[in-house]
Design a protein around this motif. Sequence first.
Motif, mmCIF file in Angstrom:
data_model
loop_
_atom_site.group_PDB
_atom_site.id
_atom_site.type_symbol
_atom_site.label_atom_id
_atom_site.label_comp_id
_atom_site.label_asym_id
_atom_site.label_seq_id
_atom_site.Cartn_x
_atom_site.Cartn_y
_atom_site.Cartn_z
ATOM 1 N N THR A 1 -3.533 2.076 2.044
ATOM 2 C CA THR A 1 -3.888 0.755 1.553
ATOM 3 C C THR A 1 -2.635 0.004 1.125
ATOM 4 O O THR A 1 -1.844 0.499 0.323
ATOM 5 C CB THR A 1 -4.852 0.858 0.354
ATOM 6 N N GLY A 2 -2.430 -1.156 1.689
ATOM 7 C CA GLY A 2 -1.289 -1.983 1.315
ATOM 8 C C GLY A 2 0.024 -1.574 1.952
ATOM 9 O O GLY A 2 1.048 -2.188 1.691
ATOM 10 N N ARG A 3 0.017 -0.557 2.773
ATOM 11 C CA ARG A 3 1.249 -0.115 3.438
ATOM 12 C C ARG A 3 1.272 -0.616 4.877
ATOM 13 O O ARG A 3 0.245 -0.687 5.540
ATOM 14 C CB ARG A 3 1.331 1.416 3.489
ATOM 15 N N PRO B 1 1.481 11.949 9.427
ATOM 16 C CA PRO B 1 1.361 10.540 9.827
ATOM 17 C C PRO B 1 -0.095 10.214 10.159
ATOM 18 O O PRO B 1 -0.805 11.038 10.722
ATOM 19 C CB PRO B 1 2.253 10.453 11.070
ATOM 20 N N LEU B 2 -0.530 9.012 9.785
ATOM 21 C CA LEU B 2 -1.902 8.601 10.085
ATOM 22 C C LEU B 2 -2.000 7.824 11.390
ATOM 23 O O LEU B 2 -3.102 7.489 11.824
ATOM 24 C CB LEU B 2 -2.469 7.768 8.928
ATOM 25 N N LYS C 1 1.981 4.650 6.849
ATOM 26 C CA LYS C 1 0.672 5.181 6.465
ATOM 27 C C LYS C 1 0.639 6.691 6.690
ATOM 28 O O LYS C 1 0.806 7.167 7.812
ATOM 29 C CB LYS C 1 -0.436 4.484 7.247
ATOM 30 N N ILE C 2 0.428 7.427 5.570
ATOM 31 C CA ILE C 2 0.472 8.885 5.627
ATOM 32 C C ILE C 2 -0.659 9.501 4.809
ATOM 33 O O ILE C 2 -1.283 8.838 3.985
ATOM 34 C CB ILE C 2 1.825 9.433 5.135
ATOM 35 N N LYS C 3 -0.865 10.779 5.052
ATOM 36 C CA LYS C 3 -1.810 11.578 4.267
ATOM 37 C C LYS C 3 -1.024 12.712 3.623
ATOM 38 O O LYS C 3 -0.225 13.382 4.284
ATOM 39 C CB LYS C 3 -2.907 12.144 5.166
ATOM 40 N N THR C 4 -1.241 12.925 2.333
ATOM 41 C CA THR C 4 -0.625 14.032 1.606
ATOM 42 C C THR C 4 -1.718 15.028 1.251
ATOM 43 O O THR C 4 -2.782 14.638 0.773
ATOM 44 C CB THR C 4 0.065 13.538 0.314
ATOM 45 N N GLU C 5 -1.457 16.300 1.506
ATOM 46 C CA GLU C 5 -2.413 17.352 1.161
ATOM 47 C C GLU C 5 -1.706 18.447 0.375
ATOM 48 O O GLU C 5 -0.552 18.765 0.648
ATOM 49 C CB GLU C 5 -2.985 18.010 2.419
#
Length: 159
Positions: A11-13, A36-37, A18-22
């Motif tokens: 959101t807002g990037r 990477p998304l 745009k990435i996902k952290t787990e």
Amino acid sequence: MEVLLVKYSDTGRSHNYKIKTEIFKKEGKKIVSKTPLNKESKRHILNIHKNRGKLEKAGFKLNLVNSWMEGEKVFFDYVEGETLDLVLINLYFSRGKESFLNKLKEIKKIVEESWSPTISNLDMILDNMIQTKDGEITVIDYEWIYEGEIEKDFIFRTE
């Protein structure tokens, strides 16, 4: 594999970031990954991994969490401890304002000593630094760095 936390930074990037952290547990060990998304953010993930080497080469004095690449993902060791924002909050409420301010000065000095005129970690915020039980401080995020000349006072307020 047991997933403990998932955070989407989208959101807002820009698409490029745009990435996902787990955070997950694999064979009893906690590990952090950033994925990477989209195809545009693949380069950003690779750059995060490269940033560690750039900071080390510049003489960055704080411990940097270990990272490695597997496919399109960057992985990090999970560092056990408390974020420095929690360290400060707990110190304030358990020992008072003077202890809080002394620890804040200590942290400021450590961070300032890690500054380089040619490269800066712009993500040096308190919740991106972990203090382990033995008092060691490790930087767990170096996603945003700036390469080039930059004044120390631009990064760190000295007054």
